[in-house]
Design an enzyme around this catalytic site. Structure first.
Site, PDB file in Angstrom:
ATOM      1  N   ASN A 131       4.481   6.490 -13.705  1.00 26.13           N
ATOM      2  CA  ASN A 131       5.070   7.817 -13.896  1.00 26.13           C
ATOM      3  C   ASN A 131       6.520   7.618 -14.322  1.00 26.13           C
ATOM      4  O   ASN A 131       7.268   6.907 -13.640  1.00 26.13           O
ATOM      5  CB  ASN A 131       5.021   8.624 -12.592  1.00 26.13           C
ATOM      6  N   HIS A 149       1.306   2.269 -10.144  1.00 24.64           N
ATOM      7  CA  HIS A 149       0.288   2.699  -9.193  1.00 24.64           C
ATOM      8  C   HIS A 149      -1.022   2.024  -9.598  1.00 24.64           C
ATOM      9  O   HIS A 149      -1.448   2.142 -10.753  1.00 24.64           O
ATOM     10  CB  HIS A 149       0.059   4.212  -9.274  1.00 24.64           C
ATOM     11  N   ARG A 171       0.837  -1.208   0.000  1.00 23.36           N
ATOM     12  CA  ARG A 171       0.000   0.000   0.000  1.00 23.36           C
ATOM     13  C   ARG A 171       0.871   1.257   0.000  1.00 23.36           C
ATOM     14  O   ARG A 171       1.881   1.324   0.692  1.00 23.36           O
ATOM     15  CB  ARG A 171      -0.938   0.002   1.212  1.00 23.36           C
ATOM     16  N   ASP A 172       0.424   2.223  -0.813  1.00 20.00           N
ATOM     17  CA  ASP A 172       1.127   3.512  -0.870  1.00 20.00           C
ATOM     18  C   ASP A 172       0.983   4.213   0.476  1.00 20.00           C
ATOM     19  O   ASP A 172      -0.089   4.227   1.087  1.00 20.00           O
ATOM     20  CB  ASP A 172       0.538   4.379  -1.993  1.00 20.00           C
ATOM     21  N   ILE A 173       2.083   4.786   0.945  1.00 16.61           N
ATOM     22  CA  ILE A 173       2.106   5.430   2.265  1.00 16.61           C
ATOM     23  C   ILE A 173       1.285   6.721   2.269  1.00 16.61           C
ATOM     24  O   ILE A 173       0.864   7.191   3.321  1.00 16.61           O
ATOM     25  CB  ILE A 173       3.581   5.700   2.673  1.00 16.61           C
ATOM     26  N   HIS A 222       7.473   1.312 -10.707  1.00 20.25           N
ATOM     27  CA  HIS A 222       6.302   0.847  -9.953  1.00 20.25           C
ATOM     28  C   HIS A 222       5.048   1.205 -10.726  1.00 20.25           C
ATOM     29  O   HIS A 222       4.960   2.263 -11.337  1.00 20.25           O
ATOM     30  CB  HIS A 222       6.261   1.472  -8.557  1.00 20.25           C
ATOM     31  N   VAL A 274      10.180   8.250  -6.883  1.00 17.51           N
ATOM     32  CA  VAL A 274      10.996   7.104  -6.446  1.00 17.51           C
ATOM     33  C   VAL A 274      11.481   6.405  -7.713  1.00 17.51           C
ATOM     34  O   VAL A 274      10.663   5.932  -8.519  1.00 17.51           O
ATOM     35  CB  VAL A 274      10.194   6.137  -5.556  1.00 17.51           C
TER      36      VAL A 274
HETATM   37  P1  AMP Z   1       6.035   8.253  -7.899  1.00 15.81           P
HETATM   38  O1  AMP Z   1       5.862   9.681  -7.463  1.00 15.81           O
HETATM   39  O2  AMP Z   1       5.270   7.858  -9.118  1.00 15.81           O
HETATM   40  O3  AMP Z   1       7.504   7.896  -7.992  1.00 15.81           O
HETATM   41  O4  AMP Z   1       5.408   7.372  -6.746  1.00 15.81           O
HETATM   42  C1  AMP Z   1       6.086   7.084  -5.571  1.00 15.81           C
HETATM   43  C2  AMP Z   1       5.044   6.707  -4.564  1.00 15.81           C
HETATM   44  O5  AMP Z   1       5.683   6.067  -3.491  1.00 15.81           O
HETATM   45  C3  AMP Z   1       4.266   7.902  -3.969  1.00 15.81           C
HETATM   46  O6  AMP Z   1       2.873   7.726  -4.241  1.00 15.81           O
HETATM   47  C4  AMP Z   1       4.589   7.824  -2.481  1.00 15.81           C
HETATM   48  O7  AMP Z   1       3.484   8.154  -1.675  1.00 15.81           O
HETATM   49  C5  AMP Z   1       4.988   6.359  -2.321  1.00 15.81           C
HETATM   50  N1  AMP Z   1       5.891   6.062  -1.216  1.00 15.81           N
HETATM   51  C6  AMP Z   1       7.001   6.738  -0.857  1.00 15.81           C
HETATM   52  N2  AMP Z   1       7.606   6.143   0.184  1.00 15.81           N
HETATM   53  C7  AMP Z   1       6.854   5.043   0.489  1.00 15.81           C
HETATM   54  C8  AMP Z   1       6.949   4.017   1.472  1.00 15.81           C
HETATM   55  N3  AMP Z   1       7.952   3.970   2.357  1.00 15.81           N
HETATM   56  N4  AMP Z   1       5.994   3.058   1.493  1.00 15.81           N
HETATM   57  C9  AMP Z   1       4.966   3.101   0.617  1.00 15.81           C
HETATM   58  N5  AMP Z   1       4.835   4.037  -0.346  1.00 15.81           N
HETATM   59  C10 AMP Z   1       5.751   5.005  -0.405  1.00 15.81           C
END
Ligand code: AMP
Ligand code: ZN
Length: 115
Positions: free
Chosen positions: A88, A103, A30-32, A101, A97
């Site tokens: 993205n 979403h 799950r996204d944080i 990944h 990040v």
């Molecule tokens: P992006 O901006 O497409 O690279 O998405 C990165 C996603 O990672 C964002 O939606 C963040 O909320 C999510 N995220 C960042 N750190 C964590 C974490 N430790 N655990 C879960 N999701 C995270």
């Protein structure tokens, strides 16, 4: 594993995350900072920075990531109501990040075009 990569650490269990499902070469959690009632990230276990860096030989891995998203959408009960899968790629598209990944977003109405 890339030593300084957040999602490599999640995949290795070095950083806690709410793991939803795991399969051959991938992990979903799950996204944080969820942007929808269901917001799950599906990542490959191996480090690949962006979609631009995915070589043709990894087509099967990409397929597995999307099939995982499909299965998780069904598990979450959003398959029929609708969901969105988003990659993205690079900062201009909102990537923050740099470990690829998907979403998986659902559980609410989605606007189009995306912002
Ligand atoms: P992006 O901006 O497409 O690279 O998405 C990165 C996603 O990672 C964002 O939606 C963040 O909320 C999510 N995220 C960042 N750190 C964590 C974490 N430790 N655990 C879960 N999701 C995270
Ligand atoms: Zn990584």
């Amino acid at each position: 594993m890339a030593a300084d990569c957040l999602f490599c650490k999640v995949a290795a269990g070095a950083i806690p995350a709410e793991i939803v499902k795991q399969g051959e070469g991938w992990v979903a959690f799950r996204d944080i900072n969820p942007q929808a009632p269901t917001h799950i990230l599906v990542i490959p276990r191996e480090h690949i920075a962006t979609l631009n860096d995915v070589p043709d030989e990894k087509a099967e891995l990409l397929g597995r990531l999307f099939l995982a998203a499909k299965q998780i959408a069904a598990d979450e009960g959003i398959a029929e109501s609708g969901y969105r899968t988003v990659f993205n790629c690079n900062a201009g598209a909102g990537q923050s990040v740099f470990h690829v990944h998907i979403h998986l977003l659902g559980g609410r109405a989605m606007g189009w075009p995306p912002g």
